[in-house]
Design a protein around this motif. Sequence first.
Motif, PDB file in Angstrom:
ATOM      1  N   GLN A  89      48.463-104.948 -54.025  1.00 15.02           N
ATOM      2  CA  GLN A  89      47.444-105.381 -53.173  1.00 15.02           C
ATOM      3  C   GLN A  89      47.745-105.621 -51.449  1.00 15.02           C
ATOM      4  N   LYS A  90      49.194-106.242 -51.512  1.00 17.89           N
ATOM      5  CA  LYS A  90      49.644-106.490 -50.197  1.00 17.89           C
ATOM      6  C   LYS A  90      50.091-105.373 -49.418  1.00 17.89           C
ATOM      7  N   ASN A  91      50.863-104.146 -50.128  1.00 19.56           N
ATOM      8  CA  ASN A  91      51.390-103.115 -49.584  1.00 19.56           C
ATOM      9  C   ASN A  91      49.802-102.331 -49.321  1.00 19.56           C
ATOM     10  N   ALA A  92      48.962-102.317 -50.227  1.00 16.55           N
ATOM     11  CA  ALA A  92      47.582-101.515 -49.766  1.00 16.55           C
ATOM     12  C   ALA A  92      47.076-101.820 -48.365  1.00 16.55           C
ATOM     13  N   ALA A  93      46.913-103.303 -48.382  1.00  9.08           N
ATOM     14  CA  ALA A  93      46.392-103.719 -47.123  1.00  9.08           C
ATOM     15  C   ALA A  93      47.333-103.406 -45.669  1.00  9.08           C
ATOM     16  N   LYS A  94      48.613-103.324 -46.116  1.00 14.55           N
ATOM     17  CA  LYS A  94      49.423-102.947 -44.990  1.00 14.55           C
ATOM     18  C   LYS A  94      49.310-101.573 -44.687  1.00 14.55           C
ATOM     19  N   ALA A  95      49.065-100.574 -45.476  1.00 15.26           N
ATOM     20  CA  ALA A  95      48.921 -99.278 -45.323  1.00 15.26           C
ATOM     21  C   ALA A  95      47.497 -98.901 -44.485  1.00 15.26           C
ATOM     22  N   GLU A 114      33.907 -94.816 -42.648  1.00 11.77           N
ATOM     23  CA  GLU A 114      33.221 -94.014 -43.220  1.00 11.77           C
ATOM     24  C   GLU A 114      33.388 -94.142 -44.713  1.00 11.77           C
ATOM     25  N   GLU A 115      34.527 -94.523 -45.323  1.00 10.65           N
ATOM     26  CA  GLU A 115      34.904 -94.812 -46.544  1.00 10.65           C
ATOM     27  C   GLU A 115      34.576 -96.293 -47.168  1.00 10.65           C
ATOM     28  N   GLU A 116      33.889 -97.034 -46.222  1.00 12.91           N
ATOM     29  CA  GLU A 116      33.499 -98.344 -46.511  1.00 12.91           C
ATOM     30  C   GLU A 116      34.849 -99.339 -46.781  1.00 12.91           C
ATOM     31  N   ILE A 117      35.873 -99.161 -46.008  1.00 12.81           N
ATOM     32  CA  ILE A 117      37.057 -99.868 -46.010  1.00 12.81           C
ATOM     33  C   ILE A 117      36.817-101.553 -46.030  1.00 12.81           C
ATOM     34  N   GLU A 118      35.699-101.751 -45.393  1.00 11.11           N
ATOM     35  CA  GLU A 118      35.410-103.289 -45.090  1.00 11.11           C
ATOM     36  C   GLU A 118      35.185-103.877 -46.651  1.00 11.11           C
ATOM     37  N   LYS A 119      34.472-103.190 -47.407  1.00 15.88           N
ATOM     38  CA  LYS A 119      34.570-104.006 -48.838  1.00 15.88           C
ATOM     39  C   LYS A 119      36.004-104.128 -49.584  1.00 15.88           C
ATOM     40  N   CYS A 120      36.832-103.004 -49.592  1.00 13.02           N
ATOM     41  CA  CYS A 120      37.833-103.274 -50.164  1.00 13.02           C
ATOM     42  C   CYS A 120      38.578-104.530 -49.418  1.00 13.02           C
ATOM     43  N   LEU A 121      38.704-104.743 -48.154  1.00 18.53           N
ATOM     44  CA  LEU A 121      39.422-105.540 -47.403  1.00 18.53           C
ATOM     45  C   LEU A 121      38.912-107.256 -47.889  1.00 18.53           C
ATOM     46  N   ILE A 122      37.580-107.046 -48.025  1.00 20.22           N
ATOM     47  CA  ILE A 122      36.883-108.501 -48.403  1.00 20.22           C
ATOM     48  C   ILE A 122      37.203-108.545 -49.975  1.00 20.22           C
ATOM     49  N   THR A 123      37.404-107.777 -50.688  1.00 21.93           N
ATOM     50  CA  THR A 123      38.019-108.011 -52.148  1.00 21.93           C
ATOM     51  C   THR A 123      39.358-108.682 -52.034  1.00 21.93           C
ATOM     52  N   LEU A 124      40.001-107.963 -51.192  1.00 25.57           N
ATOM     53  CA  LEU A 124      41.436-108.434 -51.142  1.00 25.57           C
ATOM     54  C   LEU A 124      41.725-109.867 -50.539  1.00 25.57           C
ATOM     55  N   LEU A 125      40.658-110.210 -49.913  1.00 23.82           N
ATOM     56  CA  LEU A 125      40.591-111.622 -49.080  1.00 23.82           C
ATOM     57  C   LEU A 125      40.342-112.746 -50.270  1.00 23.82           C
ATOM     58  N   GLY A 126      39.608-112.310 -51.357  1.00 24.24           N
ATOM     59  CA  GLY A 126      39.498-113.412 -52.397  1.00 24.24           C
ATOM     60  C   GLY A 126      40.505-112.855 -53.462  1.00 24.24           C
ATOM     61  N   THR A 127      41.608-112.568 -53.384  1.00 20.47           N
ATOM     62  CA  THR A 127      42.708-112.689 -54.635  1.00 20.47           C
ATOM     63  C   THR A 127      43.534-113.664 -54.517  1.00 20.47           C
ATOM     64  N   ASN A 156      46.812-114.224 -54.478  1.00 16.94           N
ATOM     65  CA  ASN A 156      48.128-114.014 -53.997  1.00 16.94           C
ATOM     66  C   ASN A 156      47.813-114.058 -52.317  1.00 16.94           C
ATOM     67  N   ASP A 157      48.792-114.997 -51.838  1.00 11.34           N
ATOM     68  CA  ASP A 157      48.886-115.497 -50.569  1.00 11.34           C
ATOM     69  C   ASP A 157      49.223-114.230 -49.570  1.00 11.34           C
ATOM     70  N   GLY A 158      50.142-113.449 -50.165  1.00 10.70           N
ATOM     71  CA  GLY A 158      50.673-112.250 -49.229  1.00 10.70           C
ATOM     72  C   GLY A 158      49.486-111.108 -49.022  1.00 10.70           C
ATOM     73  N   ALA A 159      48.854-111.060 -50.252  1.00  7.94           N
ATOM     74  CA  ALA A 159      47.457-110.218 -49.919  1.00  7.94           C
ATOM     75  C   ALA A 159      46.687-110.678 -49.240  1.00  7.94           C
ATOM     76  N   LYS A 160      46.441-111.843 -49.188  1.00  2.19           N
ATOM     77  CA  LYS A 160      45.273-112.522 -48.307  1.00  2.19           C
ATOM     78  C   LYS A 160      45.677-112.288 -46.922  1.00  2.19           C
ATOM     79  N   ALA A 161      46.742-112.610 -46.838  1.00  3.53           N
ATOM     80  CA  ALA A 161      47.478-112.465 -45.146  1.00  3.53           C
ATOM     81  C   ALA A 161      47.378-110.849 -44.744  1.00  3.53           C
ATOM     82  N   VAL A 185      49.078-117.494 -44.315  1.00  5.70           N
ATOM     83  CA  VAL A 185      47.613-117.057 -44.362  1.00  5.70           C
ATOM     84  C   VAL A 185      46.756-117.845 -43.239  1.00  5.70           C
ATOM     85  N   LYS A 186      46.945-118.900 -43.145  1.00  4.95           N
ATOM     86  CA  LYS A 186      46.220-119.739 -42.055  1.00  4.95           C
ATOM     87  C   LYS A 186      46.132-119.228 -40.679  1.00  4.95           C
ATOM     88  N   GLU A 187      47.526-118.679 -40.453  1.00  3.51           N
ATOM     89  CA  GLU A 187      47.783-117.819 -39.011  1.00  3.51           C
ATOM     90  C   GLU A 187      46.944-116.625 -39.067  1.00  3.51           C
TER      91      GLU A 187
END
Length: 588
Positions: free
Chosen positions: A287-293, A309-322, A324-329, A367-369
Amino acid sequence: QVVNISREVPPFDPISIESKKAATVVLMLNSPEEEVLAKACDAIYKFASKGDENKVTLLSLGAVEPLFKLVSHEDPLVRRNAIMVFGIMASNNDVRKLLRELDVTNSVIARLAPEEDIVVHEFASLCLAHMAVEYTSKVQIFEQGGLEPLIRLLSSPDPDVKKNSVECIYHLVQDFQSRAAVRELNAVPALLELLKSEYPVVQLLALKTFGVISNDRETRIILRENQGLDHLFKILETKEFNDLHVEALAVVANCLEDVDTMQLLQQTGGLKKLLSFAEMSTIPDIQKNAAKAITKAAYDPENRKILHEEEIEKCLITLLGTDNDGAKAAASQAISAMCENLASKDAFRVQGIPQLVQLLSSENEAVKEAAAIALADLTTASPNNASAVAEAEGIEPLINVLSAKRDGTVANAATVLTNMATQEPLRLSIHGIMNVIVEPLQSTNSLVQSKAALTVAAFGCDADARTELRNASGLEPLVKLLHSKNDEVRRNACWAVMVCASDELTAVELCRLGALDILEEINLSTGRKNNFSEGALDKLLDNNLSQKYSQVGYLSSSNIITDGFYDYGQNITRFSHPCDSWSATVQF
């Protein structure tokens, strides 16, 4: 007559020598007999294989120097057994240090020649893999032409040779010269073949090598031309390879920096697969590496457009709710990168902003930062998003993080609050900020100082806020910032002083703290003067008429004298106008 009698020395019957002392076997390394040498090397190899302590013992007994000579011995068996010892002993740091001093790399590289035995290839490449951990040895291996034979051995039929060779190459490509050489020597096809290996360690080392060399755009082009993305996606789509998914994603992340790759993945459906893979995965590092990509890709405007166009926003909002702190950050960082696209900025408003507000209360400082940075980017030049932060009850947590440990958190929280203050209803709903902003004003970090001063400028237009700042002893650190050598800090401090000097009490206090003298000094300097320094000086004087009359010797018609005005007397050093040239409106 002298008779010469010739005596023939009868042949000496072979004897078998057994020794339980390593020192005796080390002495045998100087024997002229090939059979003795081969057996001594074999015995030392077995001894060294038992542990690091034995390697140190052999080092202290002086075994390395004679072994070095035997590595290039004309007898194949002696040569093989000697390089086996080198391969196993090079794992020890002290042994490696001596090997570097002896400059053994050239002799070891020579053992990678095609005519050598596979066992020799295995242990010569193992020795080089151990040595390549250190920078000096990396340079030696590269300069002595070690890369080419190592790349050739990637196609060896022996898996151990492949493993050692790719491991050595992985260490070497940490240096940019080796990365360029790997590309020029056409190593990419051979490395891609290793991804099909039945041995996970070989696959992993190949992926890690790709993770480094794919930082170079030219290598990414070669990778794409050799259908490298197909190989990577096959790994990602295979559940049995989940231990390789993190490294595979790291390579994909680098490839996504190129618009051509992004377009290709969009056309082939690979991008949808990747986003779905990131959303569905339960492995935190994936999850973390996907967000970094996504973050890496989003630095390019065309890529941002494709991702939206691929609605990346939905994916990132999902990852915010994981969980794991690394994935959230990492997801928060990706949101920051996507904010350059205005449509994406709007898309995060309804669901993204409330989640980011919640992350401001995280116990994890990273995460806070990251959440604070994302909110700062989302609210900049976006009144609707600023309002959404207030609706998500973000005011209190933002004020709280002004006391956070990380400078980045404080600076960006101040930015969000400043963005909110551009709307009067929001500004009036934010209470207590001037009490808390005093600490950031005293920070040693110039970014925090700058953002804190800007926050004071944004909120200081309200009389209650100015009173709050004055009562919290915030004017003194603000005046000190006028001395800053940082242009932005000094500019924002002048701006804040100009705004805060809007009432007489604050203006008088600022003058008492020396703001007037500092501003006069700033305005005399062409390098330090800024858009707000002159305005700040004028505002201070206009709201402290006794001081103004003393300073310049006159008052203007717009200056209204209220009860309490008194004549300080002329300040000779600053007097610039005749006393009888002033006029003022007197109000009682």
